[in-house]
Scaffold this motif. Structure first.
Motif, short mmCIF file in Angstrom:
data_model
loop_
_atom_site.label_atom_id
_atom_site.label_comp_id
_atom_site.label_asym_id
_atom_site.label_seq_id
_atom_site.Cartn_x
_atom_site.Cartn_y
_atom_site.Cartn_z
N THR A 1 10.53 -20.12 -6.74
CA THR A 1 9.87 -19.10 -5.93
C THR A 1 10.90 -18.04 -5.52
N ILE A 2 10.59 -16.77 -5.77
CA ILE A 2 11.46 -15.67 -5.38
C ILE A 2 11.12 -15.19 -3.98
N LEU A 3 9.82 -15.09 -3.69
CA LEU A 3 9.43 -14.49 -2.43
C LEU A 3 8.25 -15.24 -1.85
N SER A 4 8.32 -15.53 -0.58
CA SER A 4 7.20 -16.09 0.15
C SER A 4 7.02 -15.24 1.40
N SER A 5 5.84 -14.66 1.56
CA SER A 5 5.63 -13.73 2.67
C SER A 5 4.25 -13.92 3.25
N ILE A 6 4.07 -13.44 4.45
CA ILE A 6 2.78 -13.52 5.14
C ILE A 6 2.27 -12.11 5.36
N LEU A 7 1.08 -11.84 4.82
CA LEU A 7 0.40 -10.58 5.07
C LEU A 7 -0.53 -10.75 6.26
N SER A 8 -0.64 -9.72 7.06
CA SER A 8 -1.55 -9.79 8.21
C SER A 8 -2.54 -8.64 8.16
N PHE A 9 -3.78 -8.94 8.50
CA PHE A 9 -4.84 -7.95 8.56
C PHE A 9 -5.27 -7.81 10.02
N GLU A 10 -5.25 -6.60 10.53
CA GLU A 10 -5.60 -6.35 11.92
C GLU A 10 -6.63 -5.22 12.00
N PRO A 11 -7.91 -5.52 11.78
CA PRO A 11 -8.95 -4.48 11.88
C PRO A 11 -9.23 -4.13 13.35
N LYS A 12 -9.61 -2.88 13.60
CA LYS A 12 -9.96 -2.43 14.94
C LYS A 12 -11.06 -1.38 14.83
N ASP A 13 -12.11 -1.51 15.67
CA ASP A 13 -13.19 -0.53 15.63
C ASP A 13 -12.96 0.55 16.68
N LYS A 14 -13.87 1.51 16.75
CA LYS A 14 -13.71 2.65 17.65
C LYS A 14 -13.85 2.28 19.12
N PHE A 15 -14.35 1.06 19.38
CA PHE A 15 -14.50 0.62 20.77
C PHE A 15 -13.29 -0.18 21.26
N GLY A 16 -12.29 -0.33 20.41
CA GLY A 16 -11.09 -1.06 20.81
C GLY A 16 -11.14 -2.55 20.51
N ASN A 17 -12.23 -3.04 19.92
CA ASN A 17 -12.29 -4.44 19.52
C ASN A 17 -11.42 -4.65 18.28
N SER A 18 -10.71 -5.76 18.24
CA SER A 18 -9.79 -5.98 17.13
C SER A 18 -9.76 -7.45 16.75
N GLY A 19 -9.19 -7.71 15.57
CA GLY A 19 -9.04 -9.07 15.08
C GLY A 19 -7.73 -9.22 14.34
N PHE A 20 -7.40 -10.45 13.98
CA PHE A 20 -6.13 -10.70 13.31
C PHE A 20 -6.31 -11.85 12.33
N LEU A 21 -5.83 -11.64 11.08
CA LEU A 21 -5.93 -12.68 10.05
C LEU A 21 -4.63 -12.72 9.26
N PRO A 22 -3.85 -13.80 9.37
CA PRO A 22 -2.64 -13.93 8.55
C PRO A 22 -2.98 -14.51 7.18
N TYR A 23 -2.22 -14.09 6.17
CA TYR A 23 -2.45 -14.58 4.81
C TYR A 23 -1.12 -14.71 4.11
N GLN A 24 -0.81 -15.90 3.64
CA GLN A 24 0.47 -16.16 3.01
C GLN A 24 0.36 -16.06 1.49
N ILE A 25 1.33 -15.34 0.90
CA ILE A 25 1.36 -15.22 -0.55
C ILE A 25 2.73 -15.65 -1.06
N SER A 26 2.78 -16.05 -2.30
CA SER A 26 4.03 -16.44 -2.94
C SER A 26 4.14 -15.73 -4.28
N VAL A 27 5.32 -15.20 -4.55
CA VAL A 27 5.60 -14.56 -5.83
C VAL A 27 6.58 -15.44 -6.58
#
Length: 294
Positions: A1-27
């Protein structure tokens, strides 16, 4: 394995509501690929840097102990920003990075990635190095009071300027100055990087005054400077000189009373003189009449 990293998704709407989702990938390295070895020259392990410093980054990319020229080499910051390194000699790559004043200095790690496609074969490798990053030292300038002698009871203006090491003005800092009694005065920002307050020296604060100026910004960068001024004890001459108008007002009734008293004394003296002169004239008239009939 050369690279192991965690991607994160943080959506937010116009009212200020938000979420968080981590996602791990390996290259992973494909079977036909080769792996490079990255050897750091700088930054040196164990050397401490401060925010505002320029960190030199230089390294060597090797394959089987031999330098690898013409590779694509970049380094990744803790913010996940990628910056390319320039090849300055075959297999040697260099660059520098400016540590921002708001950088986090906990677990500060720089990751390096290098790769090259040679005859249709992907070759690559990477490495990482941890830095010891400390807060920046702010420049604090005491504009007033000036280094001269003051007098107890005197009201003085306190003014200071706060800057980063590169001369940038520090906004919204917490700035304080010590009094002669070692109490603390909070200064308010009245202009970009300029902080002011007012203080009246107490009568028991005569002597040397160590004016200690402290400043801290929102990122915990801090600075400190000291300056000594002398405070003379209060004297009667200083009171008379400073509050002459109050003395004049207080002396006015006494002056008026003195004027009245001197006027009365002068009137009495004139009355006695007039009475004496009148008696003398009457005596002369009487003597003239006696001499005439005689």
């Amino acid at each position: 394995t050369i690279l192991s990293s965690i991607l994160s998704f943080e959506p937010k709407d116009k009212f200020g509501n938000s979420g968080f989702l981590p996602y791990q990938i390996s290259v992973k390295t494909p079977p036909e690929a080769a792996q490079y070895y990255v050897r750091f020259a700088t930054p040196l392990t164990g050397v401490a840097y401060r925010r505002g410093d320029k960190v030199p980054i230089s390294l060597e990319v090797l394959e089987g102990g031999r330098p690898v020229p013409d590779a694509n080499v970049s380094f990744r910051l803790p913010s996940d920003k990628l910056m390319d390194l320039e090849e300055i000699n075959p297999g040697i790559y260099s660059g520098e990075y400016f540590l921002e004043y708001g950088e986090s200095f906990e677990n500060y790690t720089i990751g390096v990635f290098s790769y090259r496609i040679e005859n249709g074969t992907l070759k690559g490798g990477g490495g990482k190095i941890s830095l010891n990053v400390k807060p920046a030292i702010l420049k604090t300038q005491l504009l007033s009071p000036e280094p001269r002698q003051f007098t107890a009871g005197e009201s003085i203006a306190i003014s200071a300027r706060v800057l980063y090491p590169d001369g940038t003005l520090v906004r919204n800092a917490i700035v304080s100055v010590s009094t002669p009694s070692n109490a603390s005065i909070q200064l308010s920002e009245t202009g970009p990087g300029v902080y002011q307050s007012q203080y009246t020296i107490k009568q028991n604060e005569a002597g040397p005054w160590l004016v200690q100026l402290e400043a801290k910004d929102e990122y915990n960068n801090a600075g400190l400077s000291r300056q000594v001024v002398q405070v003379a004890p209060i004297t009667l001459f200083y009171v008379l000189l400073t509050y002459w108008y109050l003395v004049a007002i207080g002396m006015a009734p006494l002056g008026y009373l003195g004027y009245k008293v001197s006027g009365i004394s002068y009137g009495k003296s004139q009355f006695k003189k007039y009475t004496k002169e009148l008696k003398r004239v009457n005596k002369m008239k009487k003597d003239a009449q006696i001499n005439y009939f005689r």
